[in-house]
Design a protein around this motif. Structure first.
Motif: not given
Length: 109
Positions: A80-109
């Motif tokens: 959680q600390e590592l994620l928050e250090a990158e600007g990702i909010a965590i609450k109850d061990h869940q990623v907030q704005n998960f849908k927005e922060l989600f990165w699909d590897p298929l897109i990079d391909l």
DNA sequence: GTGTTGACCCCAA
DNA sequence: TTTGGGGCCAACA
């Protein structure tokens, strides 16, 4: 690439995850053509604790943005600390704005 | 060569 | 809506 194991493939994808973004085990598995074997991705992450691999395993969560792997870190809060250090909010061990922060590897391909 | 395990995901009641 | 169970495939003993 021919002799690389399945884990190596997972590490390669994981390294492509942009800073401040996250992805899911299923997305990586699907990118490797093993959508039904997302469990292998998680198992690969277990071996990714080696710093030489430079695999940001903390940026990989399950499909609902839950930090399932945090229990495998040195401390349960490290992930959680590592994620928050990158600007990702965590609450109850869940990623907030998960849908927005989600990165699909298929897109990079 | 066989069996167990696993940082998961999907579907059916 | 929530809960439970099956499946899937690679690495390890």
């Amino acid at each position: 690439m021919t002799k690389s194991t399945f884990y190596e493939q997972v590490y390669e994808i994981a390294r492509l995850i942009p800073k401040g973004r996250i992805t899911t085990y299923g997305a990586i598995a699907k990118a490797l053509g093993l959508a039904k074997s997302s469990r292998m991705v998680g198992t690969a992450m277990l071996h990714a604790h080696d710093p030489r691999l430079s695999v940001p395993a903390h940026r990989v969560v399950n499909r609902i943005g839950l930090l399932t792997g945090k229990h495998h870190y040195d401390t349960p809060t490290q992930m959680q600390e590592l994620l928050e250090a990158e600007g990702i909010a965590i609450k109850d061990h869940q990623v907030q704005n998960f849908k927005e922060l989600f990165w699909d590897p298929l897109i990079d391909l």
